[in-house]
Motif scaffolding. Structure first.
Motif, PDB file in Angstrom:
ATOM      1  N   ARG A  92       0.832  -1.198   0.000  1.00 57.35           N
ATOM      2  CA  ARG A  92       0.000   0.000   0.000  1.00 57.35           C
ATOM      3  C   ARG A  92       0.870   1.253   0.000  1.00 57.35           C
ATOM      4  N   ARG A  93       1.939   1.226   0.780  1.00 53.91           N
ATOM      5  CA  ARG A  93       2.829   2.386   0.867  1.00 53.91           C
ATOM      6  C   ARG A  93       3.487   2.667  -0.482  1.00 53.91           C
ATOM      7  N   SER A  94       3.804   1.611  -1.204  1.00 58.61           N
ATOM      8  CA  SER A  94       4.451   1.772  -2.519  1.00 58.61           C
ATOM      9  C   SER A  94       3.433   1.823  -3.654  1.00 58.61           C
ATOM     10  N   GLU A 100      -8.953  -2.146  -2.666  1.00 58.28           N
ATOM     11  CA  GLU A 100      -9.859  -3.296  -2.656  1.00 58.28           C
ATOM     12  C   GLU A 100      -9.106  -4.604  -2.426  1.00 58.28           C
ATOM     13  N   LYS A 101      -7.950  -4.751  -3.060  1.00 59.99           N
ATOM     14  CA  LYS A 101      -7.144  -5.955  -2.862  1.00 59.99           C
ATOM     15  C   LYS A 101      -6.598  -6.003  -1.432  1.00 59.99           C
ATOM     16  N   ILE A 103      -8.024  -4.736   1.195  1.00 65.46           N
ATOM     17  CA  ILE A 103      -9.162  -5.114   2.045  1.00 65.46           C
ATOM     18  C   ILE A 103      -9.345  -6.631   2.022  1.00 65.46           C
ATOM     19  N   SER A 104      -9.281  -7.218   0.830  1.00 66.20           N
ATOM     20  CA  SER A 104      -9.436  -8.666   0.708  1.00 66.20           C
ATOM     21  C   SER A 104      -8.384  -9.407   1.516  1.00 66.20           C
ATOM     22  N   GLU A 105      -7.138  -8.934   1.450  1.00 66.63           N
ATOM     23  CA  GLU A 105      -6.046  -9.590   2.182  1.00 66.63           C
ATOM     24  C   GLU A 105      -6.210  -9.418   3.685  1.00 66.63           C
ATOM     25  N   TYR A 106      -6.572  -8.223   4.125  1.00 70.45           N
ATOM     26  CA  TYR A 106      -6.751  -7.988   5.566  1.00 70.45           C
ATOM     27  C   TYR A 106      -7.942  -8.775   6.110  1.00 70.45           C
ATOM     28  N   ASP A 128      -9.918   2.060   8.043  1.00 73.37           N
ATOM     29  CA  ASP A 128      -9.381   3.157   7.228  1.00 73.37           C
ATOM     30  C   ASP A 128      -9.619   2.901   5.738  1.00 73.37           C
ATOM     31  N   LEU A 129      -9.412   1.658   5.328  1.00 70.10           N
ATOM     32  CA  LEU A 129      -9.593   1.324   3.917  1.00 70.10           C
ATOM     33  C   LEU A 129     -11.062   1.376   3.509  1.00 70.10           C
TER      34      LEU A 129
END
Length: 224
Positions: A92-94, A100-101, A103-106, A128-129
């Motif tokens: 996300r930082r990079s 959306e991806k 969110i799916s991973e988290y 946050d997302l």
């Protein structure tokens, strides 16, 4: 002269402070201490995870991501979950992964490891997302979930955060992306937040005005 197990525990206790201080030399010393420990079934996962963390501290995010993939695939609930989370955070930082991806991973990580602080951290990232992607009902529900886990200790701060989101939706026009009926449904689901806001009357008035504009007069009357 401490026994191996005591040295290992000291290293694991000290590592977070070394990371926070961005002290890569001390971090490496702790890693070496863990490497010399005996009878630790998690040792490979621990070493790989903190080696990746050192690369992150040194400012090599892509190398860190590659190294994090090793513990992410190991049979350690703790370090696999931590590595998978940190991969997404670096991506996300990079800007190499969409919201959306992420969110799916988290969401997959919510139940990957049961430690309370880890779960709270994942839920905060998700909240946050969800705000970023304008999924406000999910954001508010996720913050509710944090309260259930953390209890009274952070209830006030979470309530303030939820009220801020509520104000952004209904005062700062974040709800313009929502159909009026969905905006009303969201309000009804979290109606208890409105009286906590110093702008309670304005929130009700603006939502009622919006309902009137789309001929939902009975709903507007109910609100008022």
């Amino acid at each position: 002269d401490y026994p191996s197990e005591i040295r290992r525990r000291i290293a694991l206790t000290g590592i977070p402070s070394a990371i926070k201080a961005q002290d890569d030399l001390t971090l490496q010393n702790y890693i070496d201490t863990i490497r010399g420990a005996d009878n630790d079934t998690n040792k490979d996962a621990i070493l790989s995870y903190y080696t990746a963390k050192k690369l992150e501290v040194l400012g090599y995010p892509l190398n860190a991501i590659r190294e994090y993939r090793n513990p992410a695939e190991m049979n350690s609930a703790q370090y696999s979950a931590l590595a998978r989370r940190d991969i997404v955070k670096l991506q996300r930082r990079s800007r190499t992964i969409s919201a959306e991806k992420a969110i799916s991973e988290y969401e997959k990580l919510r139940f990957a490891w049961g430690e309370k602080d880890f779960k709270i951290n994942i839920l905060n990232l998700l909240a946050d997302l969800y705000v970023e992607t304008k999924n406000y009902d999910k954001a508010l529900q996720t913050l509710q979930d944090i309260k259930l886990i953390a209890g009274e200790k952070i209830e006030k701060s979470i309530n303030r955060r939820m009220v801020k989101i509520f104000e952004d939706i209904y005062l700062n026009n974040y709800d313009e992306s929502l159909p009026a009926i969905k905006s009303l449904a969201l309000y009804q689901d979290f109606e208890w937040l409105a009286p906590m806001s110093a702008h309670y009357n304005q929130i009700v008035q603006k939502l009622a005005d919006r309902l009137v504009a789309v001929d939902l007069l009975d709903r507007a009357l109910y609100l008022l």
